[in-house]
Scaffold this active site. Structure first.
Site, PDB file in Angstrom:
ATOM      1  N   SER B 161      27.631  43.590  33.073  1.00  0.00           N
ATOM      2  CA  SER B 161      26.920  42.325  33.387  1.00  0.00           C
ATOM      3  C   SER B 161      25.927  41.938  34.760  1.00  0.00           C
ATOM      4  O   SER B 161      25.110  42.669  34.981  1.00  0.00           O
ATOM      5  CB  SER B 161      27.916  41.034  33.995  1.00  0.00           C
ATOM      6  OG  SER B 161      28.041  39.716  32.762  1.00  0.00           O
ATOM      7  N   ASP B 327      30.797  42.079  22.680  1.00  0.00           N
ATOM      8  CA  ASP B 327      29.893  41.437  23.615  1.00  0.00           C
ATOM      9  C   ASP B 327      29.063  40.440  23.175  1.00  0.00           C
ATOM     10  O   ASP B 327      27.618  41.064  22.806  1.00  0.00           O
ATOM     11  CB  ASP B 327      30.104  42.011  25.015  1.00  0.00           C
ATOM     12  CG  ASP B 327      28.797  42.225  25.538  1.00  0.00           C
ATOM     13  OD1 ASP B 327      28.653  40.182  25.881  1.00  0.00           O
ATOM     14  OD2 ASP B 327      28.376  42.719  27.312  1.00  0.00           O
ATOM     15  N   HIS B 360      32.438  40.350  26.334  1.00  0.00           N
ATOM     16  CA  HIS B 360      31.853  40.314  27.033  1.00  0.00           C
ATOM     17  C   HIS B 360      33.287  41.178  28.459  1.00  0.00           C
ATOM     18  O   HIS B 360      31.791  42.528  29.339  1.00  0.00           O
ATOM     19  CB  HIS B 360      30.881  39.400  27.436  1.00  0.00           C
ATOM     20  CG  HIS B 360      30.543  40.245  29.199  1.00  0.00           C
ATOM     21  ND1 HIS B 360      28.779  41.128  28.878  1.00  0.00           N
ATOM     22  CD2 HIS B 360      30.102  39.889  30.286  1.00  0.00           C
ATOM     23  CE1 HIS B 360      28.599  41.366  30.440  1.00  0.00           C
ATOM     24  NE2 HIS B 360      29.282  40.129  31.152  1.00  0.00           N
TER      25      HIS B 360
END
Lengths: 209, 389
Positions: B161, B327, B360
């Site tokens: 991320s 995701d 995610h």
């Protein structure tokens, strides 16, 4: 990549071994359609090449990366355009050309990205193929063409003579050629009966001039 | 951790069990905004032992709400480290083999300089007087930290991320200091949709009367409900519809039937409220504003004339780009753009998309396929770097 004739004592398929023999040690290699990475792994171990792979199946890619190979998901039709010119010493396309949508463009790309290209494909001029169709009246199936017409990924099959014609058209020079017969025996290509006797053909190519 | 102590120079202090480096004392850090920041602090943790050649260091970059406690108990929550499934003795990032560093980002609230820390100029907490920082600023601060610790170059930089954004920035800014880079579940720029979600979170914080124009520390208030709403909204984006449905469906929370009111009738509501309320115990609202902003501003191609490949031209770093099928915050498509750019730069790149329905957050979870692949990638890279087993 098709599974093809059996692996030899050095652990990889005979056609892959013939390809590996064409590669200079310590060169930069892109293997397009690298499958489970057998050739890349061999080249890294025995020829110390800086190898990369492109593979259409995600499972194949993941298996390659898990064994320390540099491989990305992609295919010859869509992803070769990203690479810069002359990024590699060799670009290898093993048993995949006949499954691409635009073989002509793919060949052009191979020799743009690489100083040389190594291409192998099943020879549709092989006598068993001819005989199957002539006598059987059905789509041929052989060791390298081992799937029925409705399952095969092969959409652009060609004979050795067809390939030579296209190479001429594209201004591609043939540096070496190898013919592999139905028993997996390879010999120097370029003889008159290759197109009849070779089940697979293997070419080392470079741009003319 | 204790082993690392011997190599640390002066200017060290232990705060809440973390190491804190005082940086930018002789020369301030010039931020992307043009502001000069210095002196400033970076809080960090280390695990394992740096080898004699100083070649086995792995830097882990944390995500938006993460911190330096990657593999050790969190001093505030008492919970295990946020990536203990990945980092530890015998794990993929093996602390018996590698020297692992994880630093709280610049702008964070776990000991690195940020809006909660005291502004040396005023003697009061910075609040909104803290300069806006970017991903590149965070990375530049980490580079100074490595100088401080005495690590010339990293064996690997890894993160998911926002951590992945830092990995990409590291590879672009310091190609000679990064042998291998593993950007996970990220992108080379923040998308319009992601900026939009962040803006919702920031507006929730700023709409809380306790926020007091960012000066809540002086007023002794805390915009808890605003920050909790920000967290709730963001948390949805970290999951997938499949995962939410599997976990909660339309199940009711400790009741037989709906109440025709606005209590948390549904389990999913109760879960989100819990996520929000526990988050505010450990995170600072202003930090949340700053860090989300840093992500929004991230656009690696922008500083290279809009051509991402130029950010990596000539790179010798080995990359392993990882994405997850479910995701939708950082979809595979965006990882693929990074891969295309790396290919165009003739970089050494691997790219794997991992099948997962966990959204995610999959990168933080037990994903055996990811572990197997990263173990192989690190093993191969270690061999190329000539690291001893």
């Amino acid at each position: 990549m098709n599974e093809g004739p059996g692996a030899n004592q050095r652990g990889i398929r005979i056609d892959l071994l013939s390809i590996a023999d064409m590669v200079e040690p310590r060169s930069r290699v892109l293997d397009v359609g690298c499958g489970d990475g057998a050739l890349l792994d061999y080249l890294a171990r025995f020829k110390q090449v800086d190898g990369r792979g492109l593979e259409i199946s995600q499972a194949g890619v993941n298996a390659c990366v898990a064994q320390g190979l540099s491989v990305i998901q992609g295919d010859a039709d869509a992803d070769l355009k990203d690479y810069p010119a002359n990024a590699f010493d060799y670009v290898i396309l093993s048993q995949t050309l006949q499954a691409t949508r635009r073989p002509r463009q793919v060949l052009t790309d191979l020799l743009r990205i690489g100083r040389r290209a190594i291409v192998s494909f099943p020879n549709f001029g092989y006598w068993r193929v001819r005989l199957d169709l002539l006598l059987g009246g059905r789509m041929p199936m052989t060791g390298t063409l081992d799937q029925p017409w409705y399952e095969t990924p092969n959409i652009h099959l060609c004979t050795i003579e067809d390939f030579l014609d296209l190479s001429r058209d594209l201004g591609i020079a043939i540096e070496r050629r190898i013919a592999i017969d139905g028993k997996g025996r390879s010999r120097q290509g370029g003889r008159p009966l290759d197109n009849l006797l070779a089940e697979q053909a293997l070419f080392l190519l470079r741009k003319n001039g | 951790m204790a082993e690392a102590g011997s190599i640390h120079g002066h200017g060290e202090a232990r705060v809440q069990g973390a190491l804190v480096a005082a940086l930018g004392r002789e020369r301030a850090l010039r931020l992307e905004s043009g502001v000069e920041l210095g002196p400033f602090t970076i809080a960090y943790q280390t695990y394992g032992r740096l080898d004699a050649e100083r070649r086995n260091a792995i830097l882990i970059c944390h995500a938006l709400t993460g911190d330096q406690h990657v593999a050790s108990r969190h001093p505030v929550t008492g919970k295990p480290g946020w990536w203990e499934s990945m980092v530890g003795p015998g794990r993929v990032i093996d602390t018996e083999r590698y020297f692992v560093i994880c630093a709280n980002v610049l702008g964070g609230c776990m000991g690195s300089s940020g809006p909660t820390e005291i502004d040396p100029a005023s003697g009061k907490p910075y609040g909104l007087a803290f300069p806006v920082v970017t991903i590149a600023d965070m990375v530049n601060a980490q580079a100074l930290l490595l100088d401080h610790i005495g690590i010339p170059d990293l064996f690997c930089v890894i993160g998911g991320s926002m951590g992945g954004m830092q990995v990409l920035q590291w590879a672009a800014s310091y190609p000679d200091r990064v042998f291998a880079a593993i950007p996970i579940a990220c992108a080379a720029r923040h998308s319009a949709q992601n900026i939009a979600f962040h803006e919702v979170g920031r507006q929730a914080i700023m709409a809380d009367p306790e926020w007091r124009n960012g000066d809540y520390l002086s007023f002794g208030t805390n915009p808890r409900s605003g920050l909790a709403v920000a967290r709730m909204a963001a948390h949805i984006t970290y999951l997938s519809e499949t995962a939410l449905h599997r976990k909660f469906g339309r199940n009711l929370q400790n009741r037989e039937r709906i109440t025709f009111g606005f209590e948390a009738d549904f389990q999913v509501e109760s879960y989100l409220r819990h996520q929000g309320s526990t988050f505010v115990e450990r995170f600072d609202a202003n930090s949340y504003l700053y860090i989300t902003r840093a992500m929004d501003y991230f656009d690696l191609a922008a500083e290279h004339g809009g051509v991402l490949a130029k950010a990596f031209s000539g790179t010798r770093t080995r990359f392993c780009v990882v994405s997850f099928t479910s995701d939708w915050l950082f979809p595979t498509r965006e990882s693929r753009e990074v891969v295309h750019a790396l290919n165009a730069a003739a970089a050494n790149v691997s790219f794997v998309e991992i099948e997962s329905d966990k959204g995610h957050d999959a990168f933080l979870l037990d994903e055996p396929e990811m572990f197997k692949i990263l173990r192989g990638f690190l093993e191969g890279s270690a061999e190329h770097r000539g690291l001893r087993r």
